[in-house]
Scaffold this active site. Structure first.
Site, mmCIF file in Angstrom:
data_model
loop_
_atom_site.group_PDB
_atom_site.id
_atom_site.type_symbol
_atom_site.label_atom_id
_atom_site.label_comp_id
_atom_site.label_asym_id
_atom_site.label_seq_id
_atom_site.Cartn_x
_atom_site.Cartn_y
_atom_site.Cartn_z
ATOM 1 N N SER A 7 -13.719 9.082 -8.507
ATOM 2 C CA SER A 7 -13.177 8.594 -7.234
ATOM 3 C C SER A 7 -12.165 9.592 -6.676
ATOM 4 O O SER A 7 -12.149 9.881 -5.472
ATOM 5 C CB SER A 7 -12.486 7.242 -7.422
ATOM 6 O OG SER A 7 -13.407 6.181 -7.339
ATOM 7 N N LYS A 59 -4.393 4.677 -17.023
ATOM 8 C CA LYS A 59 -5.715 5.299 -16.933
ATOM 9 C C LYS A 59 -5.686 6.449 -15.927
ATOM 10 O O LYS A 59 -6.131 7.560 -16.209
ATOM 11 C CB LYS A 59 -6.730 4.237 -16.482
ATOM 12 C CG LYS A 59 -8.157 4.714 -16.412
ATOM 13 C CD LYS A 59 -9.059 3.764 -15.636
ATOM 14 C CE LYS A 59 -9.034 2.341 -16.155
ATOM 15 N NZ LYS A 59 -10.129 1.519 -15.589
ATOM 16 N N LYS A 96 -4.855 -2.603 -8.070
ATOM 17 C CA LYS A 96 -6.094 -3.379 -8.193
ATOM 18 C C LYS A 96 -6.086 -4.432 -7.107
ATOM 19 O O LYS A 96 -5.034 -4.841 -6.620
ATOM 20 C CB LYS A 96 -6.175 -4.080 -9.553
ATOM 21 C CG LYS A 96 -7.588 -4.445 -9.954
ATOM 22 C CD LYS A 96 -8.335 -3.215 -10.452
ATOM 23 C CE LYS A 96 -9.778 -3.474 -10.732
ATOM 24 N NZ LYS A 96 -10.394 -2.322 -11.418
ATOM 25 N N GLY A 98 -14.734 0.175 -5.943
ATOM 26 C CA GLY A 98 -15.460 -0.975 -6.480
ATOM 27 C C GLY A 98 -14.967 -1.400 -7.856
ATOM 28 O O GLY A 98 -14.208 -0.704 -8.517
ATOM 29 N N ASP A 99 -15.399 -2.568 -8.251
ATOM 30 C CA ASP A 99 -15.212 -3.098 -9.611
ATOM 31 C C ASP A 99 -16.262 -4.207 -9.727
ATOM 32 O O ASP A 99 -17.279 -4.170 -9.001
ATOM 33 C CB ASP A 99 -13.780 -3.619 -9.810
ATOM 34 C CG ASP A 99 -13.461 -3.894 -11.287
ATOM 35 O OD1 ASP A 99 -13.207 -2.944 -12.036
ATOM 36 O OD2 ASP A 99 -13.474 -5.073 -11.708
ATOM 37 N N LYS A 110 -4.310 3.485 -6.382
ATOM 38 C CA LYS A 110 -5.755 3.696 -6.544
ATOM 39 C C LYS A 110 -6.283 2.729 -7.577
ATOM 40 O O LYS A 110 -5.720 2.581 -8.667
ATOM 41 C CB LYS A 110 -6.010 5.147 -7.011
ATOM 42 C CG LYS A 110 -7.488 5.488 -7.142
ATOM 43 C CD LYS A 110 -8.089 5.924 -5.832
ATOM 44 C CE LYS A 110 -9.604 5.924 -5.816
ATOM 45 N NZ LYS A 110 -10.190 4.593 -5.462
ATOM 46 N N GLN A 163 -4.458 0.324 -14.904
ATOM 47 C CA GLN A 163 -4.888 1.423 -14.032
ATOM 48 C C GLN A 163 -3.821 2.518 -13.934
ATOM 49 O O GLN A 163 -4.158 3.698 -13.786
ATOM 50 C CB GLN A 163 -5.199 0.861 -12.639
ATOM 51 C CG GLN A 163 -6.102 1.747 -11.787
ATOM 52 C CD GLN A 163 -7.582 1.588 -12.111
ATOM 53 O OE1 GLN A 163 -8.060 0.501 -12.313
ATOM 54 N NE2 GLN A 163 -8.303 2.697 -12.169
#
Ligand code: NDP
Ligand code: 2IT
Length: 445
Positions: free
Chosen positions: A377, A114, A126, A165-166, A90, A111
């Site tokens: 998310s 996190k 990512k 998104g980013d 993710k 990530q």
């Protein structure tokens, strides 16, 4: 540093010598989780760290697309599946000309921790491309997204890998990506992407989540000190998704936000940033922040400079990596800044983080402070799986709760491992422990 941690760091440096952002992220994490290895020799025996620092899979692909004038372009697409111990891969997709494997790997690595901190079932990943969306028409964006998905579709899935998104990827791009995924696969799998549009399977509150979550985290840090955001002067960098909703929540909680920026320059509005105007200019019209001045001629637009020179009580870097260097940190401290909370990923250089901490500035690291986006998310995935949707207030309450839990968990781990009040140590140790626990449980794979 524990000898095993030092050994792994040397291996990673040797394996990826040309990936400065990735090495920066790894060094910061390894440095702060080192104390854990004295208490847990079993982690070294299972070589957990070396395994964690190497992505499970890295996908690179060609993206060919045609612009409105019929010119054919080639970009490079990426998806780094870093770690799937806690759930499907993710993490967001970034479309920006600076994108390279080092940046993808640093973001994917961050990530993991996190996502672990959210307490939800999501692994770390990512992706993105060196495609530059600036100045491109909607049709060009659509064709690029379709070509990108023309390869990505075979690697993703609601239980496999769930992009979002980013930078450069918002609900417009997610819409194009989802539409093409649906066409290619002949499946209406809502859970394959998050950050979808409202009424199209997207969670209410996802758009606001990263910015709101970041301000909730700052609020919690101040609360520990018996303080609040009310009446504080805030500087915010960026004017994209994260910056916009950081500004909104700061204003809701009584702070005065005086700046926002894009990569061309910044706006200083001593009357307080006009949130609705920034939202309209950037989220709806995809324009440059310079245009803010047309509506508010009293404000200052400073090209080619950074917001950190404006005196403030609290600072929220919400644009991109390494946007606060040592000199910026010195300026912020000299001007009286007491709190820095990271909305962007790794916006503060390593030396600057240490300067803030040694000067008693409250410092909220990205992997904790901006976890609200990916957390919502995951709530979107939950709603999609149950074919239901929750109200904005319901999602926002859950987000508030998740941010508070992350905050308290950081405080607790920092204290337990000898660095009370150090949110960097707390976030890295708390995030790592849950992943390590899973890796130990699943055996050598
Ligand atoms: P957007 O694309 O919506 O906005 C990015 C903003 O940052 C724009 O104002 C952009 O200016 C500026 N910016 C980007 N690159 C640079 C650069 N190299 N130098 C100066 N300014 C730059 O992205 P987001 O708001 O989504 O992302 C911002 C940060 O937050 C990133 O670090 C991202 O990884 C992180 N993040 C995002 C989450 C999300 O849910 N979207 C979740 C957690 C973290 P310009 O238009 O000129 O490029
Ligand atoms: O950096 C991040 O956490 C994001 N870009 C959000 C990722 C997600 O899957 O929502």
């Amino acid at each position: 540093m524990h000898p095993y941690v030092k050994k792994v760091l040397a291996i990673v440096e040797k394996r990826s010598p040309h990936e400065p952002e990735f090495l920066q992220a790894v060094r910061e994490v390894l440095d702060s989780i080192s104390p854990l290895f004295y208490a847990h020799p079993e982690y070294a025996k299972a070589n957990i760290l070396d395994r964690l620092c190497e992505p499970e899979r890295q996908i690179l692909f060609r993206v060919v697309w045609e612009d409105d004038s019929g010119n054919v372009h080639v970009n490079r697409g990426y998806r780094v599946n870093f770690n799937s111990v806690l759930g499907p891969y993710k993490g967001g997709l970034r479309f920006h000309p600076s994108v390279n494997l080092s940046i993808m790997k640093f973001l994917g690595f961050e990530q993991i921790f996190k996502n672990s901190l959210t307490g939800l079932y999501i692994g770390g990943a990512k992706g993105g491309s060196d495609f530059d969306p600036k100045g491109r028409s909607d049709d060009e964006i659509m064709r690029f997204c379709q070509s990108f998905m023309g390869e990505l579709w075979r690697h993703i899935g609601a239980n496999t890998d769930v992009p979002a998104g980013d930078i450069g990827v918002g609900s417009r791009e997610i819409g194009f990506l989802f539409g093409y995924y649906k066409r290619l696969t002949n499946r209406f799998d809502l859970g394959v992407l998050t950050g979808k549009g409202e009424g199209l399977g997207g969670s209410l509150g996802r758009k606001q989540a990263t910015g709101f979550g970041c301000v909730y985290f700052a609020d919690d840090m101040l609360q520990v000190k018996g303080d609040t955001l009310k009446g504080k002067t805030a500087v915010v960098s960026g004017s994209g998704n994260v910056a916009i909703y950081t500004i909104k929540k700061l204003q809701d909680l009584g702070a005065k936000v005086v700046t926002c920026s894009d990569s061309d320059g910044y706006i200083y509005d001593p009357n307080g940033i006009d949130f609705e105007l920034v939202r309209q200019l950037k989220e709806v019209e995809h324009k440059r922040i310079l245009e803010y001045k047309e509506k508010h001629p009293h404000c200052t637009y400073k090209p080619g400079s950074k917001v950190w020179e404006i005196p403030c009580d609290v600072a929220f870097p919400c644009a991109t990596q390494n946007e606060i260097n040592l000199q910026d940190a010195q300026t912020l401290i000299k001007n009286g800044c007491r709190l820095v909370c990271e909305g962007a990923n790794m916006p503060t250089e390593y030396e600057a983080v240490h300067l803030f901490q040694s000067n008693g500035v409250l410092f909220g690291p990205a992997k904790a402070a901006n976890a609200g986006g990916v957390a919502v998310s995951a709530l979107e995935m939950q709603q999609n799986a149950a074919l239901t949707s929750w109200s904005f207030d319901e999602v926002d309450l859950k987000l508030r709760d998740i941010m508070k839990n992350i905050h308290d968990h950081c405080i607790c781990c920092a204290e337990q491992y000898g660095s009370p009040g150090n949110y960097v140590v707390g976030a890295n140790i708390a995030g790592f422990k849950r992943v390590a626990h899973g890796m130990m449980a699943y055996g050598i794979i």
